[in-house]
Design an enzyme around this catalytic site. Sequence first.
Site, mmCIF file in Angstrom:
data_model
loop_
_atom_site.group_PDB
_atom_site.id
_atom_site.type_symbol
_atom_site.label_atom_id
_atom_site.label_comp_id
_atom_site.label_asym_id
_atom_site.label_seq_id
_atom_site.Cartn_x
_atom_site.Cartn_y
_atom_site.Cartn_z
ATOM 1 N N GLU A 28 0.831 -1.209 0.000
ATOM 2 C CA GLU A 28 0.000 0.000 0.000
ATOM 3 C C GLU A 28 0.867 1.262 0.000
ATOM 4 O O GLU A 28 0.607 2.221 0.734
ATOM 5 C CB GLU A 28 -0.967 -0.031 1.198
ATOM 6 C CG GLU A 28 -1.946 -1.189 1.115
ATOM 7 C CD GLU A 28 -2.962 -1.221 2.231
ATOM 8 O OE1 GLU A 28 -4.090 -1.686 1.991
ATOM 9 O OE2 GLU A 28 -2.630 -0.787 3.351
ATOM 10 N N GLU B 73 -6.206 -8.288 -1.028
ATOM 11 C CA GLU B 73 -6.761 -8.368 0.328
ATOM 12 C C GLU B 73 -8.269 -8.207 0.234
ATOM 13 O O GLU B 73 -8.779 -7.085 0.161
ATOM 14 C CB GLU B 73 -6.164 -7.294 1.246
ATOM 15 C CG GLU B 73 -4.691 -7.477 1.548
ATOM 16 C CD GLU B 73 -4.157 -6.447 2.531
ATOM 17 O OE1 GLU B 73 -4.975 -5.735 3.166
ATOM 18 O OE2 GLU B 73 -2.925 -6.339 2.663
#
Length: 580
Positions: free
Chosen positions: A155, A232
């Site tokens: 991220e 995810e």
Amino acid sequence: MFEIKDRFYLNGEPFQIISGAVHYFRIVPQYWRDRLEKLKNMGCNTVETYIPWNFHEPTKGSFLWDGMQDVCAFLEIAGELGLYVILRPSPYICAEWEFGGLPAWLLKEPGMRLRCSYEPYLKAVEEYYKELIPKLLPYEITNGGSIILMQLENEYGYYGDDKAYLAFLRDTLRKLGVTVPFVTSDGPWGKAFETGQIEGALPTGNFGSGVKEQFAVMESKMPRKGPLMCMEFWVGWFDAWGNEKHMRSDLEQNKKDLEELLKSGNVNFYMFAGGTNFGFMNGSNWGAKTADVTSYDYDGILSEDGQITEKYLAFRDIIRKYRDVPQMPLSTDIKRREYGKIALGRKTDLFSVLDNIAQPIHTLCPLSMEQIGLNTGYILYRVTLGGQEEVEEIRLEGASDRVQGFGNGNYLFTAFGETLGEKFEIADKQCGGILDFLAENTGRVNFGTGLEEQYKGITGSVRINDHRHFGYDIYALPLTEKQLEMVDFSAGYKEGVPAFYEFTFEVEEPADTFLDFAGFGKGCVFINGFNLGRFWKIGPQKRLYLPAPLLRKGSNTIVIFETEGEAADGIYLVDKPMLE
């Protein structure tokens, strides 16, 4: 061979990734096989895990690869079960883990800049990778193993835009021999998805719902057509101390999203098996008042202790529509057991044993935990006053995360969150004597741009009657097994202050159990020297998971370190968790 083209290809054939996250570092090794067998029985063909840097190099230049740190053993088991592996060895992992996986010793260097092309940081990453990556290479699919993908960073689009840094990670891994394809993962919102990309790595997305919309956004922002993957798929969420209730997902919505994911792309469930933040390794998402609880149940597909859930059965039924799901017998016999009440044995307060368990460091000004080489746990600052000045008020400068003040062994105040910089007026004023300030690292922030500010303890000063005090004795309290062994329970006991409590009990047959800490305020628990994790009466977690492999047949010892002066005459080992 594993390739990324318009789709994923395994040995030349199209391959759909159906994966689940299992963090080896949150599960005792004796249960790794059980969790992976259950993963395969649900219909997954792949397992995903992070590798936390601070778990393997807690002290600079000193590496740990045995026991819970034996990531190669975890990979061996996955391979034996026929599971492919997505590995996420990026220096930063987030994962609601202490400091997002970064080692705290990075902050010991003044001016350290993280997750960018700052040379001292890059040097530390490279030295770590030179130890880690050679261990992983034999497990790549190109070498006959099961690793099919590696993630470069995590991220990163939410943190920075240093493409040279991402290129450094990519090129360093290639230089060290990695041959499998690379991925990045970011949320498909705003600029994050684009900012986190780098040439030579497939962009993947992290999200929990709205599959069609998220995939459409991702596709529009990908530099070239490729497979769509949710790296995810959030099927639950994490808990922080003080939450009103345990976080739970909407199962019906989860099921709809999973159907869409399997129709249109690839998926990695986050989390399949969450496990436990043993020790002091929980993270904090925004600051000291949002520290995560010890349980990383996450409302995952398996419970914290590996129980099959309604979510597991529902997801298995959906996956069966898309592929055969053969069932293998589970090889690990896991039982829950209630051992009942264990009476309190010995006890002693922290101040009575302080000089036996820690050697003071004498300094003019306070030093942070990082400056004295302490990563996690507690740090105590002692001030010895002359007899002339009466203490009327105290203010802390540059303190975190939670600090308790004591005067001549008596409780004075607790500074926490918004009160850390406030002035505390002292009701029972004293002339001379000793002031103690016990600071707790409740968990370094694991997400966001504030990573470089995660110094713990007192970094400024203690102001007494509005002037700075100079001259401190500093005690490091990592509460390691070695330090606990030095606690002398015959040294004395005073109520209302931090203290150690010891419980001994016999076990005929070790089984999974849960420690109910009702009557105790806040602190941490040790079973046979192993740090089970933190507790706090404010919940939502009311019991700590104690896996059977941490128990011994015969005599066992539990030690509780409690900081609020709240204790009961016993604890209970019961057969059910309690996440309110």
